[in-house]
Each structure stands twice: as C-alpha cells, then as structure tokens.
Design an enzyme around this catalytic site. Structure first.
Site, short mmCIF file in Angstrom:
data_model
loop_
_atom_site.label_atom_id
_atom_site.label_comp_id
_atom_site.label_asym_id
_atom_site.label_seq_id
_atom_site.Cartn_x
_atom_site.Cartn_y
_atom_site.Cartn_z
N ASP A 1 30.76 15.54 18.91
CA ASP A 1 29.35 15.87 19.43
C ASP A 1 29.17 16.78 20.47
OD1 ASP A 1 26.53 15.79 19.75
OD2 ASP A 1 26.32 13.85 19.70
C1 BGC Z 1 23.30 15.18 19.43
C2 BGC Z 1 23.78 15.21 18.15
C3 BGC Z 1 23.28 16.71 17.66
C4 BGC Z 1 24.05 17.69 18.34
C5 BGC Z 1 23.70 19.17 18.10
C6 BGC Z 1 23.65 16.45 20.42
O1 BGC Z 1 23.15 16.55 21.75
O2 BGC Z 1 23.81 14.15 19.91
O3 BGC Z 1 23.17 14.48 17.24
O4 BGC Z 1 23.76 17.03 16.45
O5 BGC Z 1 23.46 17.61 19.86
O6 BGC Z 1 22.35 19.69 18.25
#
Ligand code: BGC
Length: 750
Positions: free
Chosen positions: A294
């Site tokens: 993530d």
């Molecule tokens: C979120 C993810 C997301 C990623 C990219 C993160 O802050 O937890 O679910 O896919 O950002 O945008």
C-alpha cells in the site's frame, strides 16, 4: 573468429528478444499452461539489475491528470532508463499513449508500463459505493458494475485497478467500511469473486479487461478502536475465519494482484509479514501473481519501529514477499546496493520482476502496448447511456427500505407539492463519494434532478436546511417555510463526501452537525415525512427510527443516484436491498455483528443481571444484518429437509416455499443460516450459508431448493485445521438474520 562469435551472440540475443516479445511467433494466450513463463525468463536474462528493480517501482504523476504534463521530464527520463516500470493516477487515452510510447520506444528493452488507478466503484459512470452494491445481494449486477468500470477505465489508459477491497469489517467507525462488502465472510467472498470477474473478465489480454487487486492483505478491516491506519490485533482464528476467506475467494477467481495493508498482524506490519505474503499467499494458496505494497508502507516500517532506515525496510519487504513498491521509492533507492552487499539476493529481485512481467504479458501488453490507450474507445465507451442505465439499475437495487409505517412509501406521483430538504439534495460530490475516479459533478443526477425528472408536473420546493457538520441553523426557517406548504416532506440527511472513505474514521456515528435538530423541527409540523439517509457507513439513527414513518437508506449512490432514488420513492422500483452490515443502537456496541457467539451466560431476555449484556441498552442492534423491507410482503412456508440424518460426506438438501402475499411484484432475498449446536470449539449462533434473490409476482409461489456440502459446514478446530465434525445443526431460513421464518434440524453422521 572474433567477429563470428560476436555475430553469434547478437543472433542469440535477437532470438531471445524475439521470443520474449512475441514478435516472431503467434502468442498462445491461454493461461492454463502459462505460455508466458519462458518468455519472462528470457526477458529477465536480458535485463540489468537496475532495469529489474525499475519493474518493481510504481510512482505517481507530476502534473494534472489527463494532460501532457502528467509526467514531467525527470519521470520521462526515468521511464527511458527503465527505473520506473509502473505509474499510478496517470490517465487519459491520449496522454497515456504518449507515456507508453516513451517506455516502449525509448527505453532499452521497450517494456510497457502498468497504469494503475483506484477504480473502486466506476470510472466516469459511478455506480454505488461497494457497501451499497453489496446491499443489492445481486451478484450478477455487482459483476456487471465492475465490468462497466473496467470497460471505461481501460478505454482511458488504465490497465490495473486497486479494487476490490475485500476487507471484512464489523466496525462502522472505520470510514472504509464503505469500500467493502460488509461484515460477513461468506457473502463477502461471493461479492469479492464477482468483482474480480467483472474487472478481469474471462480473458485478461482483451482490451477492455484490467488487472484487479485484492486489498488490503490482511486484517485491515479490524483496526483497533476503529481508527484509520491503527494496528490490528486479531487472533489467528479471526484471521482464518473472518479475514482470509474473501481473499482466498479472489484467488480462486483468478485475481492478478494483492495489496498489503497499512496495519500489522501479530505485531508484524503486513508489508514485512512473511507469514501473510509467503506462507499463506504463496505456499498455502499457490498465488502466482504479484504483491504491491500500500502507499509508502515500506518507509512506514520505520514509524512502526521495525526498520531503522529505508534500506533495511526495503530489504525486509522484498524478503517477506513484496514484489512492487507503491510510492516509497525505497526499492529504487536501495536494492542495487543491498544486492552488492549481499543483503538481498538478486534472485529475489528476479522473482519479483518476473511476476510483474508475467502480469504484463497476461494483460496482452507485449502484444499491443497501446491497447488500453485507444482514444476512439474513450470517446464511445465511457459514460454511455447504456452504462448510465446500468448504474441506475444497480443503484436502485442497492437502496434499503428501513422503515415504512402505514405504507407511506411509495409516494403518489399525483402529489402537487413536495418539500425536498437537506444538504445532499443538490450535492453531486456527496452523490459520487470519495472514490470518484474520473467522475464529474456535472454528470451526476442529484436528488433534486431525479425528482424533477420523475415528476415534471409537481411543484418541488427545495431548501438545504442545514450543512452537514457546521452549527449553522440559518437555513432552518426557509426549510420550515417550504415544508409548511407541502403535502409531504422528503428530508435527505447524513454524511458528506468527506465523512466516509479512507482517513474518515469517526468516533461518533450519529448524523453530524445540526441535521438532527432540523429533522426534529420539521417533524413537529406533523406532516408525512420521509427520511433519505445517505452515508458510507451504518449510522446511529434511533430517534429517526422511533419517530419518522419512512426511512430509505440510499448510501452513496453514484452518477444516477437521483434517478434511482426517485424510482424507489415513487414506486417504479420496489426496494429489494438488504443490509450487508449491522446498524448498531450505539457505538458502545461495536463490534456488533449477527454471527456472534452465545457465551456461557447468554442474554435470554429474562432480565437476569448476570447475563452477558449491557446495563444501559439492549444487546440487539437497531437494524440487523440482512434486514430490508419491500413494498410487498412475503410468506415463507413448507421447509422440507430431504434427510434428517446425512452422511458426513453427503449433501444436505432442502427446499422452502415462498409466496408474494402483497399486491405488487417484488424481490426477496431468502437467507439460509445454520448453527452447529455442539462442536469441539464454540460456534456462532448463526452463520449465513446460502441466499437466493427471488422475483415474485403478486400471489405467486415458488419452491426454492438449496443444498449444503460438508465444506459449507466445516469449522476451524483447536489446532486451526478446517474439519467437519458430526453432530446436529439447526437450520434457519428467513428474511433477515433476526427475522427467521422457518427452522429445522439435520444431523451429520459418520
Ligand atoms: C489506500 C489504497 C489505495 C492506495 C492508492 C492508499 O492510501 O489505502 O487502498 O489503493 O492508496 O491510491
């Protein structure tokens, strides 16, 4: 001689390149025998260490989305050098084609890029938030919604979405419950698989299918105290029983990628959890796709206190099983040096790069790197009337009728004057929600618009009344004035776009601001009143439930939200949604869910002080899992269990009759629960095992057959092994988890 040798070497490199890039043979695209693995190996053999690490690197854009400046000169150079292999948030068929061209034509090996985006519930045509879609209990519609999202996103340069989020959550304080399918692992697994199928289709290499990403592996749905980004401290049992099943379901549906989570499991942050990323995902489940972190979770390891610097964080992540670094740049910064120092083996990097290249092959990018950047498709396949119609349909199916005293709903289309009040009635942003991808507010049908479309002849008086969460009461008087003139008050209250989604945990799940004061003031007028509840999570709405005759849960309904709401309010669609998550009476009850354990001192309602209950409020929720009303009524009858004793490896079969006893056609979600009465470990009082959504004409009766296998009745024993134990099971069939209409028993025998 020397010349000849050189020529031979060149020829063999050409042969390898030609093999790796499908340029000299017709590629066999069937994934069964994995025709790409050899090609990947050949390509890896040609790559420098830096180029391989580049494939492990995903970075964001620089300038405005969908513009020529999305990628600045520095990033373009990094793409040429092969040190950036993937991008996030870079969109638009034309602009992405140009960025892809740089990778394909100007980098040494011409490896195409992955373009990722959070396409969570639609791209430009927004469907309802995933929690709402789950309320439809219509897996076909859910799959179709993801299919439309993939068609639109893939026409606009995207080949990888960060969805579905399959985290099971029983804590509505957590803002991201809106992004999942609710509280139940069985139902959540079915929804997760449907969404993967929708995004990836039956052939990932087609131009309109995209890679899906099951996230966030794992346990993120149980953040301590419901607080975003906080830790998770769940038992192994909870992991296996509650959190893993939907992830495993996405694996079985062929999901291409997994994302780690911001949280930790057993005191190890998910991004460095060898247990999660290698033991479970690779060894136990045999996953052959790739794992992305993530956002910046590698550098966050320093904050967690498990890595001293970004170099050791990078080493620990790749060793645990991470393949791609999202956003932290730790891999590009450190891996070359780590290999030199023998702290990371080049083989680990080869493995990760190979998995990512394999995904690019499977997407068809080596055959046609430009297939997801087709401006023609972007013009004709995005926000089409057909997609909007499908969005309206799934939105209608997602609405849940929570209360309908004296059949106030549906309202008559002959009403002369309606007062439409509330902060959401004309708020396209709230109608789209936080994960709006490329949705534009101009394209949204708000509630005002929806009602006007439905009732062109009716006088619709409108007032905002209150903000979502300020103390401003200055709009009350106008709201009251128009309400006085109307035959019916329709009042839309709840959460704004900002209140739910990532980083929107709430300690109180009451309706924010002074909105409740407005509800109470309008209620004193004594007029027929309908509350439209819009929110990304369950809310505590006890007063509304006690006092307002009709309540319609509309969640965050997407581009066609206003039309869908009008369809239900005025009876063109008979509501059929059921809650996929429990609505508590109070935050103090959280975590609250239908599949709780009985305890040694269950509350039997006798009022005993010494039962497992609260001193101040009941245990029961406001609205239970699976709850939702219809404009018609259904009668359940005639449960027939084929055999009351069934061999432990046999199939349990049973049927029921269901009759539409009302005056209009409608759909009912028949829910089948079981309880394992005596087992080696304690079991929940109810577990959802099957459901069926059935459409019935007035007066119509259908016989519905069900069957359960040994696999459906298994439990995790004390040694954490899945086993089926002999013994008696209670069978409960009903209209919600607490509205059981038919009961029976069967026994599994050895
Ligand atoms: C979120 C993810 C997301 C990623 C990219 C993160 O802050 O937890 O679910 O896919 O950002 O945008």
């Amino acid at each position: 001689m020397i010349k000849k040798n050189k020529l031979l070497i060149r020829l063999s490199i050409t042969a390898v390149i030609c093999y790796a890039f499908n340029s000299c043979d017709t590629a066999d695209k069937s994934h069964n025998s994995d025709p790409y693995e050899k090609k990947v190996d050949s390509l890896i053999a040609l790559m420098t260490l830096e180029e391989k690490i580049g494939q492990l690197n995903l970075v964001g854009r620089d300038g405005n989305r969908n513009s020529a400046t999305q990628i600045g000169p520095e990033k373009a150079e990094a793409i040429r050098k092969g040190s950036v292999g993937n991008l996030i948030g870079v969109v638009g068929a034309g602009p992405n084609r140009e960025v892809q061209r740089i990778a394909v034509e100007e980098s040494r090996l011409g490896i195409p890029l992955l373009f990722a985006r959070d396409v969570i519930h639609g791209y430009k045509t927004l469907t309802p938030i995933p929690l709402a879609e789950a309320a439809s209990w219509d897996l076909e519609a859910i799959e179709k919604s993801a299919r439309i999202a993939a068609i639109e996103a893939s026409a606009s340069g995207i080949n990888w979405t960060y969805a579905p989020m399959v985290d099971v959550s029983r804590d509505p304080r957590w803002g991201r419950v809106m992004e999942g399918a609710g509280e139940d692992p069985y139902y959540g697994s079915l929804v997760a698989a449907a969404r993967v199928k929708g995004f990836q289709g039956d052939d990932l290499s087609k131009e309109n299918t995209i890679l899906a990403c099951a996230k966030h592996f794992a346990g993120y749905g149980s953040p301590m105290a419901g607080r975003e980004y906080s830790i998770t401290d769940v038992s192994m049992r909870e992991l296996y029983e509650v959190h893993f099943p939907p992830f495993e379901a996405t694996l079985n549906a062929g999901v291409g990628t997994y994302m780690t989570s911001f949280t930790e499991v057993n005191a190890v942050p998910a991004t460095v959890s060898r247990f999660l990323l290698t033991d479970i995902l690779r060894t136990q489940w045999g996953f052959d796709g790739f794992v992305v972190t993530d956002w910046s979770t590698i550098t966050q390891l320093m904050e967690h206190g498990v890595a001293a610097d970004s170099s050791s964080a990078a080493a620990a992540s790749i060793k645990a099983g991470v393949d791609m670094d999202m956003g932290s740049k730790s891999f590009v910064k450190n891996l070359v040096q780590l290999v030199k120092e023998n702290k990371v083996s080049e083989k680990d990097i080869d493995i990760a790069a190979a998995r990512i290249l394999l995904a690019k092959y499977r997407l068809g990018l080596f055959d046609d790197p430009y297939q997801y950047t087709n401006p023609e498709r972007e013009k004709t396949e995005v926000l089409t009337l057909e997609n909007r119609e499908a969005a309206r349909d799934i939105a209608r199916k997602s609405l849940v009728l929570l209360k309908n005293k004296d059949q106030l709903l549906p309202l008559s289309k002959k009403l002369k004057t309606i007062a439409l009040i509330g902060p959401m009635i004309d708020d396209p942003k709230a109608t789209m929600g936080r994960w709006k991808a490329e949705g534009n507010k101009e394209d949204v049908i708000t509630i005002i618009q929806g009602l006007k479309n439905k009732l062109p002849e009716t006088k619709i008086l409108t007032a905002k009344g209150a903000d979502y969460d300020t103390e401003d009461r200055s709009g009350f008087s106008q709201a009251i004035a128009i309400a006085k003139q109307a035959e019916v008050i329709i009042l839309a209250v709840g959460e704004s776009q900002k209140h739910s989604g990532e980083a929107s945990s709430r300690a109180s799940i009451d309706i924010p601001g002074v909105q409740m004061e407005l509800v109470k003031e309008l209620h004193t007028l004594g007029k027929p009143m309908v509350v439209i509840l819009h929110n990304g999570r369950p809310l505590t709405i006890n007063w509304i439930n006690d006092n307002v005759p009709a309540i319609l849960e509309v969640w965050i309904p997407g581009t066609e939200g206003g039309n869908a709401i009008a369809d239900v309010l005025f009876g063109d669609y008979n509501p059929s949604g059921k809650l996929p998550i429990t609505f508590p009476l109070s935050v103090g009850q959280i975590p609250i869910f239908y599949s709780y354990k009985n305890t040694g001192r269950p509350d039997d309602g006798s009022g005993s002080r010494w039962a497992s209950k609260y001193y101040d409020i009941p245990n029961k929720p406001l609205y239970p899992f699976g709850y939702g009303l219809s404009y018609t009524t259904f009668e359940y009858s005639d449960l027939q269990i084929e055999k009351s004793k069934v061999g432990i490896n046999d199939i349990v079969t049973f049927s029921i009759k269901i009759t539409n006893t009302g005056r209009i056609k409608g759909e009912e979600v028949i829910q089948v629960y079981t309880r394992d009465l005596i087992a080696s470990v304690t079991r929940p009082v109810k577990e959802l095992k099957r459901f069926r959504k059935v459409l019935l004409k007035p007066g119509e009766t259908k016989v519905i057959h069900f069957s359960l296998t040994t696999k459906d009745l298994k439990l995790l024993n004390e040694e954490l092994q899945w086993v089926t134990e002999p013994g008696a099971f209670q069978l409960m069939i009903g209209s919600s988890s607490s509205d059981i209409r038919l009961e029976g028993m069967f026994e599994l025998i050895e």
